[in-house]
Design a protein around this motif. Structure first.
Motif, short mmCIF file in Angstrom:
data_model
loop_
_atom_site.label_atom_id
_atom_site.label_comp_id
_atom_site.label_asym_id
_atom_site.label_seq_id
_atom_site.Cartn_x
_atom_site.Cartn_y
_atom_site.Cartn_z
N GLY A 1 29.03 37.24 64.18
CA GLY A 1 29.51 36.41 65.29
C GLY A 1 29.91 37.25 66.50
O GLY A 1 29.74 38.47 66.51
N GLY A 2 30.46 36.56 67.49
CA GLY A 2 30.86 37.23 68.72
C GLY A 2 31.92 38.29 68.48
O GLY A 2 31.88 39.38 69.06
N ASN B 1 35.74 32.31 79.00
CA ASN B 1 35.77 31.14 78.13
C ASN B 1 36.81 30.10 78.51
O ASN B 1 36.71 28.95 78.10
CB ASN B 1 35.99 31.56 76.67
C1 LIG Z 1 34.05 34.91 75.34
C2 LIG Z 1 34.11 34.92 73.84
N1 LIG Z 1 33.90 36.07 73.19
C3 LIG Z 1 33.93 36.13 71.84
C4 LIG Z 1 34.18 35.01 71.08
C5 LIG Z 1 34.21 35.14 69.58
O1 LIG Z 1 33.05 34.62 68.99
P1 LIG Z 1 33.06 34.22 67.44
O2 LIG Z 1 33.84 32.94 67.33
O3 LIG Z 1 31.61 34.02 67.10
O4 LIG Z 1 33.67 35.33 66.69
C6 LIG Z 1 34.43 33.78 71.72
C7 LIG Z 1 34.76 32.57 70.93
O5 LIG Z 1 35.70 31.86 71.22
C8 LIG Z 1 34.37 33.73 73.14
O6 LIG Z 1 34.57 32.59 73.81
#
Ligand SMILES: Cc1ncc(COP(=O)(O)O)c(C=O)c1O
Length: 385
Positions: A69-70, A150
């Protein structure tokens, strides 16, 4: 009626994504490393997913590493770069408004005696290129800047940052958290001069727990975990096949329909924005007021109201919104993003984020606006008593 306006927190997996994942769980359950045909079939499907994602980003297949994930992509990019560049310098730069999966990694590096710079942002949430220019020096090994914020949707000048790195003769590796821009803007990391770029599946109608890191060809990155050789050794461990196939399906939809999606989200956001500005008094829009903003996020402060109370009133009408970001909104602390932008305590307290998807409709926006207007009036009446 239901109106889900919390698509920056997460999105509903699309039918194509669910179908791909179901097939992975029921038919293609082999281990892609197995030598027999059950393994080979899955390996082929992973290859297709990688191709779909690479095509949506306009990069080479071998530049895509699947992660969880992110959050993991951001960690792998930042920690992997500082480990690979250990001998080249100890200065690292980011901004005050990053997601915690970047900010907290930088904080951990501060404790390890890295010189960390957090760039300020203005009232619109934009960095100052002059401040960046002043901070860049021969010791700078990494620059990590998010593409779209975000909480407020502000867009950072990524292309100009790359030009600045070149003008300053900086060798710093440029990482971009594109979790909120992938699928919301048409861009190409290679053309923008980005070295490392993070994306996440669940923000683009894909599954949760899957993401990817774009790693520019030949870039040196030290792995943050060790195991088998999967994902060219950068991200070992048996692949999350349902996640990868789901993300491939989501990327394929993005590649085919992104222009239509952008224009739909833009229309919905503008309709709600104009509606709020013309029908509700004492509000301010947080973030960029011109076009330097993503099409799917609208952050509004309602004076004299607590965003959290409004959120729960809207929930009674099946309207789902957010205060800060989902990851930090359960904590009582104020939004670090709105604080960095210089909003007052009252403005921060009254902030609500509406975030759209191409699945939302005009009817949902109109329904949301009418309920919003009613609840804001009611709450303000109560506050005056
Ligand atoms: C800008 C940003 N970076 C990283 C993430 C993290 O991603 P993940 O939920 O896939 O770990 C998010 C999720 O809220 C995000 O909005």
């Amino acid at each position: 009626m239901e109106a889900y306006f919390d698509n920056s927190a997460t999105t509903k997996p699309s039918d194509e994504v669910v179908k791909a994942m179901l097939e992975a769980l029921t038919i293609y359950y082999g281990n892609p490393s197995s030598l027999h045909r059950k393994g080979v079939a899955v390996e082929k499907l992973i290859k297709t997913s990688r191709k779909q994602l690479a095509k949506a980003l306009g990069v080479k297949d071998e530049e895509i590493i699947f992660t969880s994930g992110g959050t993991e992509s951001n960690n792998a990019a930042i920690l992997g770069t500082v480990a690979a560049k250990k001998r080249k310098g100890n200065k690292i730069i980011t901004t005050r408004i990053e997601h915690p999966s970047v900010l907290n990694v930088f904080k951990s590096l501060e404790a390890k005696e890295y010189e960390v710079v957090y760039l300020d942002v203005n009232r619109e949430g934009k960095i100052d290129l002059n401040q960046l220019e002043q901070e860049l020096d021969a010791q700078t090994i990494l620059l990590s800047i998010m593409h779209v914020n975000n909480e407020v949707g502000t867009l950072q000048p990524i292309g100009e940052v790359r030009k600045m790195l070149e003008r300053s003769n900086s060798k710093a590796i440029f990482h971009v958290d594109a979790v909120q821009s992938f699928g919301k803007l048409r861009f190409n990391p290679a053309k923008l001069g980005i070295d490392l770029l993070s994306i996440s599946g669940h923000k683009v109608h894909g599954p949760k727990g899957i993401g990817a890191l774009y790693v520019k060809k030949d870039l040196q990155l030290t792995p943050i975990a060790y195991g088998g050789g999967q994902e060219i050794g950068i991200r070992p461990g048996t692949e999350n096949v349902p996640g990868i196939l789901g993300l491939g399906a989501a990327a394929s939809t993005i590649e085919e329909k992104i222009e239509v999606h952008i224009s739909k989200m833009d229309t919905l956001r503008n309709r709600l924005k104009e509606g709020i500005l013309s029908e509700i008094q004492d509000v301010i829009i947080n973030g960029s007021i011109n076009n330097e903003s993503a099409p799917h996020i609208l952050n509004v402060s309602f004076f004299g109201i607590r965003g959290e109370v409004l959120l729960h009133m809207l929930e009674q009408d099946n309207i789902y919104v957010s205060t800060g970001s989902a990851c930090s909104s359960k904590k009582s602390s104020q939004s670090h993003v709105l604080k960095a932008m210089g909003l007052t305590d009252q403005e921060i307290e009254g902030a609500v984020r509406f975030s759209f998807s191409y699945e939302n409709t005009i009817e949902e926006v109109d329904y949301g606006l009418s309920r919003l207007k009613k609840h804001v009036q009611e709450l303000r009446k109560i506050m005056k008593r």
